[in-house]
Design a protein around this motif. Structure first.
Motif, PDB file in Angstrom:
ATOM      1  N   PHE A 100       0.838  -1.206   0.000  1.00  9.26           N
ATOM      2  CA  PHE A 100       0.000   0.000   0.000  1.00  9.26           C
ATOM      3  C   PHE A 100       0.874   1.259   0.000  1.00  9.26           C
ATOM      4  O   PHE A 100       0.635   2.185  -0.772  1.00  9.26           O
ATOM      5  CB  PHE A 100      -0.939  -0.003   1.209  1.00  9.26           C
ATOM      6  CG  PHE A 100      -1.688   1.290   1.388  1.00  9.26           C
ATOM      7  CD1 PHE A 100      -2.729   1.624   0.546  1.00  9.26           C
ATOM      8  CD2 PHE A 100      -1.330   2.170   2.399  1.00  9.26           C
ATOM      9  CE1 PHE A 100      -3.412   2.828   0.695  1.00  9.26           C
ATOM     10  CE2 PHE A 100      -2.000   3.367   2.562  1.00  9.26           C
ATOM     11  CZ  PHE A 100      -3.045   3.704   1.711  1.00  9.26           C
ATOM     12  N   LEU A 101       1.887   1.288   0.859  1.00  5.52           N
ATOM     13  CA  LEU A 101       2.775   2.447   0.915  1.00  5.52           C
ATOM     14  C   LEU A 101       3.581   2.598  -0.374  1.00  5.52           C
ATOM     15  O   LEU A 101       3.869   3.713  -0.802  1.00  5.52           O
ATOM     16  CB  LEU A 101       3.686   2.367   2.132  1.00  5.52           C
ATOM     17  CG  LEU A 101       2.984   2.538   3.483  1.00  5.52           C
ATOM     18  CD1 LEU A 101       3.973   2.364   4.631  1.00  5.52           C
ATOM     19  CD2 LEU A 101       2.271   3.879   3.585  1.00  5.52           C
ATOM     20  N   GLN A 105       1.313   4.292  -2.743  1.00  6.49           N
ATOM     21  CA  GLN A 105       1.208   5.708  -2.391  1.00  6.49           C
ATOM     22  C   GLN A 105       2.455   6.473  -2.843  1.00  6.49           C
ATOM     23  O   GLN A 105       2.353   7.579  -3.364  1.00  6.49           O
ATOM     24  CB  GLN A 105       1.022   5.873  -0.874  1.00  6.49           C
ATOM     25  CG  GLN A 105      -0.286   5.317  -0.348  1.00  6.49           C
ATOM     26  CD  GLN A 105      -1.488   6.110  -0.798  1.00  6.49           C
ATOM     27  OE1 GLN A 105      -1.850   6.115  -1.975  1.00  6.49           O
ATOM     28  NE2 GLN A 105      -2.106   6.779   0.132  1.00  6.49           N
ATOM     29  N   THR A 147       2.211   7.100  -6.580  1.00  4.10           N
ATOM     30  CA  THR A 147       1.125   7.933  -7.094  1.00  4.10           C
ATOM     31  C   THR A 147       0.990   9.315  -6.458  1.00  4.10           C
ATOM     32  O   THR A 147       0.445  10.212  -7.079  1.00  4.10           O
ATOM     33  CB  THR A 147      -0.223   7.213  -6.957  1.00  4.10           C
ATOM     34  OG1 THR A 147      -0.481   6.946  -5.577  1.00  4.10           O
ATOM     35  CG2 THR A 147      -0.244   5.921  -7.743  1.00  4.10           C
ATOM     36  N   ILE A 148       1.470   9.504  -5.234  1.00  8.70           N
ATOM     37  CA  ILE A 148       1.286  10.779  -4.524  1.00  8.70           C
ATOM     38  C   ILE A 148       2.507  11.664  -4.713  1.00  8.70           C
ATOM     39  O   ILE A 148       3.639  11.190  -4.649  1.00  8.70           O
ATOM     40  CB  ILE A 148       1.064  10.535  -3.006  1.00  8.70           C
ATOM     41  CG1 ILE A 148      -0.156   9.669  -2.752  1.00  8.70           C
ATOM     42  CG2 ILE A 148       1.006  11.853  -2.239  1.00  8.70           C
ATOM     43  CD1 ILE A 148      -1.464  10.378  -2.769  1.00  8.70           C
ATOM     44  N   ARG A 197      -2.370  13.549  -6.612  1.00  4.69           N
ATOM     45  CA  ARG A 197      -2.393  12.152  -7.044  1.00  4.69           C
ATOM     46  C   ARG A 197      -2.383  12.239  -8.560  1.00  4.69           C
ATOM     47  O   ARG A 197      -3.358  12.657  -9.178  1.00  4.69           O
ATOM     48  CB  ARG A 197      -3.621  11.401  -6.560  1.00  4.69           C
ATOM     49  CG  ARG A 197      -3.595   9.936  -6.999  1.00  4.69           C
ATOM     50  CD  ARG A 197      -4.730   9.111  -6.459  1.00  4.69           C
ATOM     51  NE  ARG A 197      -4.931   9.176  -5.036  1.00  4.69           N
ATOM     52  CZ  ARG A 197      -4.251   8.486  -4.113  1.00  4.69           C
ATOM     53  NH1 ARG A 197      -3.283   7.680  -4.488  1.00  4.69           N
ATOM     54  NH2 ARG A 197      -4.520   8.613  -2.842  1.00  4.69           N
ATOM     55  N   LEU A 254       2.074  11.790   8.253  1.00  4.68           N
ATOM     56  CA  LEU A 254       2.336  11.197   6.942  1.00  4.68           C
ATOM     57  C   LEU A 254       3.605  10.361   7.021  1.00  4.68           C
ATOM     58  O   LEU A 254       4.618  10.826   7.559  1.00  4.68           O
ATOM     59  CB  LEU A 254       2.544  12.284   5.882  1.00  4.68           C
ATOM     60  CG  LEU A 254       1.401  13.263   5.640  1.00  4.68           C
ATOM     61  CD1 LEU A 254       1.863  14.386   4.733  1.00  4.68           C
ATOM     62  CD2 LEU A 254       0.223  12.550   5.030  1.00  4.68           C
TER      63      LEU A 254
END
Length: 140
Positions: free
Chosen positions: A59-60, A63, A66-67, A80, A118
């Motif tokens: 998941f990270l 992220q 994409t982030i 994003r 974050l």
């Protein structure tokens, strides 16, 4: 005036101070990779724990891919892809901190109305430099 690549965006700057230019942080895959590697032996010892850590690592990683974080002259913007998903004006910030300087893993900042945590999925050195210049902390 010069043009240079930062990550996937081209940012044009002049001889103005860093705080007047837009800086996009490069992604850092350190935390997701460490979690994915740590999950491998845990899958044999504790399959549920290893599986949960592996999923968190994946998941990270998603992220981090994409982030994007951009420091502008007035805000921290979170994108994003090409879509702006959140804007945090510096004027509303009360405090910030990067936890564990030697191995930065967590970025915290407090606004007037909310608190944010974050994971460090971006270049921690550039993050700290931008924060110190654009949102200097007042030490008490």
């Amino acid at each position: 005036m010069s043009t240079h690549k930062t990550g996937i965006k081209t940012v044009t700057t002049s001889k103005a101070p860093l705080s007047a230019s837009t800086v996009e942080l490069k992604p850092s895959y350190n935390i997701p990779v460490v979690l994915a590697i740590a999950a491998i032996p845990l899958l044999f010892l504790q399959p549920w724990v290893g599986g949960a850590i592996a999923i968190l690592g994946l998941f990270l990683m998603f992220q981090a891919v994409t982030i994007r974080l951009q420091f502008t002259a007035t805000d921290l913007d979170i994108y994003r892809g090409e879509k702006l998903i959140r804007r945090f004006p510096y004027l509303e910030w009360q405090n910030w901190r990067i936890f564990w300087d030697k191995i930065p893993i967590l970025f915290y900042f407090k606004e007037v109305k909310s608190i944010h945590f974050l994971p460090i999925l971006f270049d921690p050195n550039t993050l700290k430099k931008c924060l110190e210049e654009r949102c200097p902390r007042i030490e008490s």
